[in-house]
Motif scaffolding. Sequence first.
Motif, PDB file in Angstrom:
ATOM      1  N   VAL A  96       0.847  -1.192   0.000  1.00  0.00           N
ATOM      2  CA  VAL A  96       0.000   0.000   0.000  1.00  0.00           C
ATOM      3  C   VAL A  96       0.880   1.238   0.000  1.00  0.00           C
ATOM      4  CG1 VAL A  96      -1.630   1.383   1.360  1.00  0.00           C
ATOM      5  CG2 VAL A  96      -1.949  -1.092   1.175  1.00  0.00           C
ATOM      6  N   GLU A  97       0.513   2.211  -0.814  1.00  0.00           N
ATOM      7  CA  GLU A  97       1.127   3.535  -0.776  1.00  0.00           C
ATOM      8  C   GLU A  97       0.006   4.555  -0.651  1.00  0.00           C
ATOM      9  OE1 GLU A  97       3.428   4.088  -4.301  1.00  0.00           O
ATOM     10  OE2 GLU A  97       4.615   2.265  -3.974  1.00  0.00           O
ATOM     11  N   ILE A  98       0.211   5.581   0.181  1.00  0.00           N
ATOM     12  CA  ILE A  98      -0.814   6.609   0.345  1.00  0.00           C
ATOM     13  C   ILE A  98      -0.173   7.979   0.461  1.00  0.00           C
ATOM     14  CG2 ILE A  98      -0.941   6.495   2.886  1.00  0.00           C
ATOM     15  CD1 ILE A  98      -4.053   6.713   2.500  1.00  0.00           C
ATOM     16  N   ASP A  99      -0.853   8.947  -0.114  1.00  0.00           N
ATOM     17  CA  ASP A  99      -0.494  10.355   0.019  1.00  0.00           C
ATOM     18  C   ASP A  99      -1.758  11.071   0.482  1.00  0.00           C
ATOM     19  OD1 ASP A  99       0.179  13.026  -0.170  1.00  0.00           O
ATOM     20  OD2 ASP A  99       0.976  12.889  -2.209  1.00  0.00           O
ATOM     21  N   LEU A 100      -1.751  11.542   1.735  1.00  0.00           N
ATOM     22  CA  LEU A 100      -2.936  12.181   2.292  1.00  0.00           C
ATOM     23  C   LEU A 100      -3.231  13.522   1.644  1.00  0.00           C
ATOM     24  CD1 LEU A 100      -2.449  11.443   6.100  1.00  0.00           C
ATOM     25  CD2 LEU A 100      -3.823  10.159   4.442  1.00  0.00           C
ATOM     26  N   ASP A 101      -2.245  14.100   0.988  1.00  0.00           N
ATOM     27  CA  ASP A 101      -2.411  15.397   0.352  1.00  0.00           C
ATOM     28  C   ASP A 101      -2.395  15.261  -1.171  1.00  0.00           C
ATOM     29  OD1 ASP A 101      -2.370  16.891   2.865  1.00  0.00           O
ATOM     30  OD2 ASP A 101      -0.282  16.232   2.974  1.00  0.00           O
ATOM     31  N   GLY A 102      -3.024  14.223  -1.649  1.00  0.00           N
ATOM     32  CA  GLY A 102      -3.019  13.937  -3.073  1.00  0.00           C
ATOM     33  C   GLY A 102      -4.159  14.601  -3.816  1.00  0.00           C
ATOM     34  N   THR A 103      -4.512  14.000  -4.933  1.00  0.00           N
ATOM     35  CA  THR A 103      -5.554  14.552  -5.808  1.00  0.00           C
ATOM     36  C   THR A 103      -6.656  13.540  -6.107  1.00  0.00           C
ATOM     37  OG1 THR A 103      -4.307  13.931  -7.795  1.00  0.00           O
ATOM     38  CG2 THR A 103      -3.941  16.156  -6.896  1.00  0.00           C
ATOM     39  N   ALA A 136     -10.311   6.815  -2.340  1.00  0.00           N
ATOM     40  CA  ALA A 136      -9.269   7.692  -2.868  1.00  0.00           C
ATOM     41  C   ALA A 136      -9.864   8.945  -3.504  1.00  0.00           C
ATOM     42  CB  ALA A 136      -8.415   6.937  -3.885  1.00  0.00           C
ATOM     43  N   ARG A 137     -10.817   8.757  -4.392  1.00  0.00           N
ATOM     44  CA  ARG A 137     -11.336   9.870  -5.177  1.00  0.00           C
ATOM     45  C   ARG A 137     -12.073  10.895  -4.327  1.00  0.00           C
ATOM     46  NH1 ARG A 137     -10.574   8.895 -10.497  1.00  0.00           N
ATOM     47  NH2 ARG A 137     -10.147   6.729 -11.065  1.00  0.00           N
ATOM     48  N   HIS A 138     -12.892  10.431  -3.395  1.00  0.00           N
ATOM     49  CA  HIS A 138     -13.689  11.360  -2.600  1.00  0.00           C
ATOM     50  C   HIS A 138     -12.939  11.879  -1.377  1.00  0.00           C
ATOM     51  CE1 HIS A 138     -17.309  10.988  -5.020  1.00  0.00           C
ATOM     52  NE2 HIS A 138     -16.964   9.732  -5.173  1.00  0.00           N
ATOM     53  N   GLY A 139     -11.847  11.216  -1.005  1.00  0.00           N
ATOM     54  CA  GLY A 139     -11.000  11.726   0.058  1.00  0.00           C
ATOM     55  C   GLY A 139      -9.872  12.601  -0.445  1.00  0.00           C
ATOM     56  N   LEU A 140      -9.689  12.625  -1.767  1.00  0.00           N
ATOM     57  CA  LEU A 140      -8.541  13.294  -2.402  1.00  0.00           C
ATOM     58  C   LEU A 140      -7.216  12.744  -1.879  1.00  0.00           C
ATOM     59  CD1 LEU A 140      -9.642  17.028  -2.798  1.00  0.00           C
ATOM     60  CD2 LEU A 140      -9.618  15.200  -4.513  1.00  0.00           C
ATOM     61  N   PHE A 141      -7.205  11.437  -1.661  1.00  0.00           N
ATOM     62  CA  PHE A 141      -5.978  10.734  -1.306  1.00  0.00           C
ATOM     63  C   PHE A 141      -5.472  10.017  -2.548  1.00  0.00           C
ATOM     64  CE2 PHE A 141      -8.888  10.027   2.453  1.00  0.00           C
ATOM     65  CZ  PHE A 141      -8.444  11.138   3.161  1.00  0.00           C
ATOM     66  N   ASP A 142      -4.162   9.992  -2.730  1.00  0.00           N
ATOM     67  CA  ASP A 142      -3.579   9.125  -3.750  1.00  0.00           C
ATOM     68  C   ASP A 142      -3.312   7.783  -3.078  1.00  0.00           C
ATOM     69  OD1 ASP A 142      -3.685  11.249  -5.490  1.00  0.00           O
ATOM     70  OD2 ASP A 142      -1.549  11.728  -5.340  1.00  0.00           O
ATOM     71  N   LYS A 163      -5.960  10.148  -6.955  1.00  0.00           N
ATOM     72  CA  LYS A 163      -5.523   9.111  -7.886  1.00  0.00           C
ATOM     73  C   LYS A 163      -5.605   7.740  -7.210  1.00  0.00           C
ATOM     74  CE  LYS A 163      -2.215  12.202 -10.132  1.00  0.00           C
ATOM     75  NZ  LYS A 163      -0.770  12.474 -10.324  1.00  0.00           N
ATOM     76  N   ALA A 164      -6.133   6.771  -7.933  1.00  0.00           N
ATOM     77  CA  ALA A 164      -6.272   5.425  -7.390  1.00  0.00           C
ATOM     78  C   ALA A 164      -5.692   4.404  -8.351  1.00  0.00           C
ATOM     79  CB  ALA A 164      -7.743   5.109  -7.133  1.00  0.00           C
ATOM     80  N   ASP A 165      -4.935   3.472  -7.794  1.00  0.00           N
ATOM     81  CA  ASP A 165      -4.410   2.332  -8.546  1.00  0.00           C
ATOM     82  C   ASP A 165      -4.618   1.126  -7.642  1.00  0.00           C
ATOM     83  OD1 ASP A 165      -3.094   0.499 -10.091  1.00  0.00           O
ATOM     84  OD2 ASP A 165      -1.093   1.348  -9.795  1.00  0.00           O
ATOM     85  N   ILE A 166      -5.752   0.483  -7.810  1.00  0.00           N
ATOM     86  CA  ILE A 166      -6.213  -0.533  -6.868  1.00  0.00           C
ATOM     87  C   ILE A 166      -6.342  -1.878  -7.567  1.00  0.00           C
ATOM     88  CG2 ILE A 166      -7.956  -1.144  -5.154  1.00  0.00           C
ATOM     89  CD1 ILE A 166      -6.764   1.598  -4.589  1.00  0.00           C
ATOM     90  N   ALA A 167      -5.739  -2.913  -6.997  1.00  0.00           N
ATOM     91  CA  ALA A 167      -5.884  -4.271  -7.531  1.00  0.00           C
ATOM     92  C   ALA A 167      -5.813  -5.255  -6.378  1.00  0.00           C
ATOM     93  CB  ALA A 167      -4.805  -4.569  -8.571  1.00  0.00           C
ATOM     94  N   THR A 168      -6.980  -5.654  -5.896  1.00  0.00           N
ATOM     95  CA  THR A 168      -7.033  -6.612  -4.781  1.00  0.00           C
ATOM     96  C   THR A 168      -7.459  -8.002  -5.226  1.00  0.00           C
ATOM     97  OG1 THR A 168      -9.373  -6.195  -4.251  1.00  0.00           O
ATOM     98  CG2 THR A 168      -7.722  -4.745  -3.223  1.00  0.00           C
ATOM     99  N   GLY A 169      -7.939  -8.109  -6.456  1.00  0.00           N
ATOM    100  CA  GLY A 169      -8.513  -9.373  -6.904  1.00  0.00           C
ATOM    101  C   GLY A 169      -9.978  -9.504  -6.558  1.00  0.00           C
ATOM    102  N   ILE A 170     -10.537  -8.500  -5.862  1.00  0.00           N
ATOM    103  CA  ILE A 170     -11.959  -8.487  -5.489  1.00  0.00           C
ATOM    104  C   ILE A 170     -12.567  -7.255  -6.138  1.00  0.00           C
ATOM    105  CG2 ILE A 170     -13.621  -8.455  -3.595  1.00  0.00           C
ATOM    106  CD1 ILE A 170     -11.352  -9.520  -1.773  1.00  0.00           C
ATOM    107  N   GLY A 171     -13.354  -7.447  -7.161  1.00  0.00           N
ATOM    108  CA  GLY A 171     -13.845  -6.343  -7.957  1.00  0.00           C
ATOM    109  C   GLY A 171     -14.589  -5.290  -7.168  1.00  0.00           C
ATOM    110  N   PHE A 172     -15.507  -5.704  -6.304  1.00  0.00           N
ATOM    111  CA  PHE A 172     -16.293  -4.709  -5.576  1.00  0.00           C
ATOM    112  C   PHE A 172     -15.442  -3.976  -4.543  1.00  0.00           C
ATOM    113  CE2 PHE A 172     -19.479  -2.968  -2.718  1.00  0.00           C
ATOM    114  CZ  PHE A 172     -20.364  -2.411  -3.630  1.00  0.00           C
ATOM    115  N   LEU A 173     -14.483  -4.652  -3.918  1.00  0.00           N
ATOM    116  CA  LEU A 173     -13.586  -3.975  -2.979  1.00  0.00           C
ATOM    117  C   LEU A 173     -12.731  -2.953  -3.721  1.00  0.00           C
ATOM    118  CD1 LEU A 173     -12.501  -3.660  -0.108  1.00  0.00           C
ATOM    119  CD2 LEU A 173     -10.897  -5.530  -0.598  1.00  0.00           C
ATOM    120  N   ASP A 174     -12.259  -3.302  -4.914  1.00  0.00           N
ATOM    121  CA  ASP A 174     -11.512  -2.332  -5.732  1.00  0.00           C
ATOM    122  C   ASP A 174     -12.356  -1.080  -5.961  1.00  0.00           C
ATOM    123  OD1 ASP A 174      -9.538  -4.228  -5.883  1.00  0.00           O
ATOM    124  OD2 ASP A 174      -9.745  -4.600  -8.031  1.00  0.00           O
ATOM    125  N   HIS A 175     -13.623  -1.281  -6.285  1.00  0.00           N
ATOM    126  CA  HIS A 175     -14.539  -0.163  -6.541  1.00  0.00           C
ATOM    127  C   HIS A 175     -14.681   0.717  -5.299  1.00  0.00           C
ATOM    128  CE1 HIS A 175     -17.879   2.117  -8.034  1.00  0.00           C
ATOM    129  NE2 HIS A 175     -18.810   1.463  -7.373  1.00  0.00           N
TER     130      HIS A 175
END
Length: 197
Positions: free
Chosen positions: A17-24, A44-50, A26-38
């Motif tokens: 896992v990598e996170i930037d609390l002051d991001g924009t 990420a998108r609504h928190g403005l975290f990368d 951006k999400a790059d998610i791959a867990t193998g579980i489609g709904f969890l990825d969603h």
Amino acid sequence: MRQASITRKTRETDIAVEIDLDGTGKADIATGIGFLDHMLDQLARHGLFDIRVKAEGDLHIDMHHTTEDTGIAIGQAVARALGDKRGIRRYAHAYLPMDEALTRVALDISGRPFLVWEVAFDRPKIGDMDTELFREWFHAFAQNAGITTHVETLYGENNHHIAESCFKGLARALREAVEIDPRSSDRVPSTKGTLGE
């Protein structure tokens, strides 16, 4: 920069896992579980975290270990990125409507983890994901981020909307709680002078 990287490897999962609390957002998610990825994409998108998550788990058994361990790793990354929590707002809440569903999420970045989960589903699965695993993810996240987390769906009928309102509500509340308060940017927001003790 309030960034962190976490790796977690067990006999059940291998997670980075990598996170930037002051991001924009951006999400790059791959867990193998489609709904969890969603859901993590929404975080990420609504928190403005990368957020970048790469997870490999024992999905041939079920999704429990991958879901829980992803929550652990993201929680640890948030805690590490926050450091001594100097200047953060600390408290925040969000009411998140998703069509007919409404969820309230309230947070205290206290260093004292706790989860109150008042969310009900009337189906056992959304897609291939067991609905009981949403509580497991939030519990793992709260415990490892050190955040008192209250999640309550006030009403709703569609299970997808209920789950999504929980994650979007977390995103919006967490975004506010981790923000630097310009009126108190040099202080830890506690009369003790420290959080989590």
